[in-house]
Design an enzyme around this catalytic site. Structure first.
Site, short mmCIF file in Angstrom:
data_model
loop_
_atom_site.label_atom_id
_atom_site.label_comp_id
_atom_site.label_asym_id
_atom_site.label_seq_id
_atom_site.Cartn_x
_atom_site.Cartn_y
_atom_site.Cartn_z
N ASN A 20 0.88 -1.17 0.00
CA ASN A 20 0.00 0.00 0.00
C ASN A 20 0.92 1.22 0.00
O ASN A 20 1.54 1.52 1.01
CB ASN A 20 -0.89 -0.03 1.26
CG ASN A 20 -1.70 1.25 1.41
OD1 ASN A 20 -1.78 2.06 0.49
ND2 ASN A 20 -2.27 1.45 2.59
N LYS A 22 0.23 4.26 -0.26
CA LYS A 22 -0.37 5.47 0.34
C LYS A 22 -0.11 6.69 -0.56
O LYS A 22 -0.06 6.55 -1.78
CB LYS A 22 0.17 5.68 1.76
CG LYS A 22 0.02 4.42 2.61
CD LYS A 22 0.18 4.67 4.08
CE LYS A 22 0.12 3.33 4.81
NZ LYS A 22 0.08 3.46 6.25
N HIS A 106 -9.59 1.08 5.09
CA HIS A 106 -8.29 1.27 5.75
C HIS A 106 -8.46 2.22 6.93
O HIS A 106 -9.25 3.17 6.86
CB HIS A 106 -7.28 1.84 4.74
CG HIS A 106 -5.87 1.81 5.25
ND1 HIS A 106 -5.40 2.75 6.13
CD2 HIS A 106 -4.86 0.94 5.03
CE1 HIS A 106 -4.13 2.47 6.43
NE2 HIS A 106 -3.78 1.37 5.78
N GLU A 178 -5.75 -5.21 10.58
CA GLU A 178 -4.72 -4.19 10.76
C GLU A 178 -4.96 -3.45 12.08
O GLU A 178 -5.75 -2.49 12.12
CB GLU A 178 -4.78 -3.18 9.61
CG GLU A 178 -4.49 -3.78 8.25
CD GLU A 178 -3.84 -2.77 7.33
OE1 GLU A 178 -2.71 -2.99 6.92
OE2 GLU A 178 -4.45 -1.72 7.07
N GLY A 184 2.14 1.97 10.66
CA GLY A 184 3.08 3.07 10.50
C GLY A 184 3.78 3.49 11.78
O GLY A 184 4.40 4.55 11.84
N SER A 223 3.05 -2.55 10.30
CA SER A 223 4.51 -2.60 10.43
C SER A 223 5.11 -3.97 10.11
O SER A 223 6.00 -4.45 10.81
CB SER A 223 4.94 -2.12 11.82
OG SER A 223 4.52 -0.78 12.03
C1 PEP Z 1 -0.89 -0.09 5.92
O1 PEP Z 1 -0.84 1.01 5.41
O2 PEP Z 1 -1.86 -0.81 5.67
C2 PEP Z 1 0.21 -0.50 6.80
C3 PEP Z 1 0.07 -1.64 7.41
O3 PEP Z 1 1.28 0.33 6.94
P1 PEP Z 1 2.69 -0.01 7.65
O4 PEP Z 1 3.16 -1.33 7.07
O5 PEP Z 1 3.58 1.12 7.31
O6 PEP Z 1 2.41 -0.13 9.10
#
Ligand code: PEP
Length: 262
Positions: A20, A22, A106, A178, A184, A223
């Site tokens: 992703n 972003k 999300h 998530e 993040g 993460s």
């Molecule tokens: C995400 O954006 O879905 C995500 C899990 O980000 P990160 O891996 O940076 O935590």
């Protein structure tokens, strides 16, 4: 442990690993990154690999990965087909630009843009109608986890987000667990925390049908990194990963795709 994932209920689930991106990358930068990822030949777990660039880069990324197995997702969409929705993008428009998948619900959409369960439900309905494969994200905040509400929050997001759909409607859907506190932040759920949540989600989905619950892919996001992906993927109910930060680096993302099957 790795084998266990494929043996749960005798159902083989193909790992799904998506980046992703972003709000990162110009079109030119997206092309370079997509080319590096799709040019990485190794995919030792035969995972489905997907990348989700910004809307502006969708068509260019689709063109870049043409002829490879890399899939392309949009990061969101509106549920309406067309009309006076300034700034929004419709299901047909993301399909036209090359997306086969769409991330919905999300936590950044929920927290920053006000996507409620009811709105996400409409977006999911639009995805099914347009034959787009939704990656439906759910997850609890740190406050909710500390209050012992994790499973009830997940169940409520599932209940409300999936209102009105049958197992048949949802058969292509992917769920992403998530935990908001892990996105993040560099904090990752432990493999046990991920497994617990994934098992609870799968159990909830048995109310549609045991077969549906056994077949649906539930991926972990929060993460995911090169140094924790192997342990997370070793959990029997974890069927893949949704990766933010480390999907912006081709080398790291390719290592994540090629996790060690423990
Ligand atoms: C995400 O954006 O879905 C995500 C899990 O980000 P990160 O891996 O940076 O935590």
């Amino acid at each position: 442990m790795g084998l266990a994932r494929f043996e749960v209920n005798m159902t083989k689930r193909v790992p799904f690993i998506s980046g992703n991106w972003k709000m990162h990358n110009t079109i030119a930068e997206s092309i370079v990154l997509a080319a590096a990822i799709s040019g990485g030949k190794a995919n030792k777990n035969n995972a489905e690999v997907c990348i989700a660039p910004s809307y502006t880069s969708l068509a260019a990324v689709k063109q870049t990965v043409k002829g490879t197995k890399v899939l392309v997702a949009a990061q969101d969409m509106h549920y309406e087909e067309k009309g006076a929705f300034t700034g929004a993008i419709s299901p047909s428009q993301i399909k036209d630009a090359g997306a086969t998948h769409v991330i919905l619900g999300h936590s950044e959409r929920r927290a920053i843009f006000g996507d409620t369960d009811a709105i996400i439900n409409k977006k999911l309905a639009a995805a099914f109608k347009h034959n787009l494969i939704p990656v439906f994200c759910i997850g609890e905040t740190l406050e909710q986890r500390e209050a012992g509400e994790t499973i009830s929050v997940l169940e409520s997001q599932l209940e409300n987000g999936l209102k009105g759909f049958s197992a048949e409607d949802m058969k292509s859907m992917i769920i992403a667990y998530e935990p908001v506190w892990a996105i993040g932040t560099g904090k990752t759920a432990t493999p046990q925390q991920a497994q617990e949540a994934h098992a609870a989600v799968r159990k909830f989905l048995t109310k549609y049908s045991a077969d549906f619950a056994a077949k649906i892919r539930i991926v972990y996001g929060g993460s995911v990194k090169t140094d924790n992906v192997d342990d997370i993927m070793a959990q029997p109910d974890v069927d893949g990963a949704l990766v933010g930060g480390q999907s912006l680096n081709a080398e790291q993302f390719i290592r994540i795709i090629n996790y060690e099957n423990k």
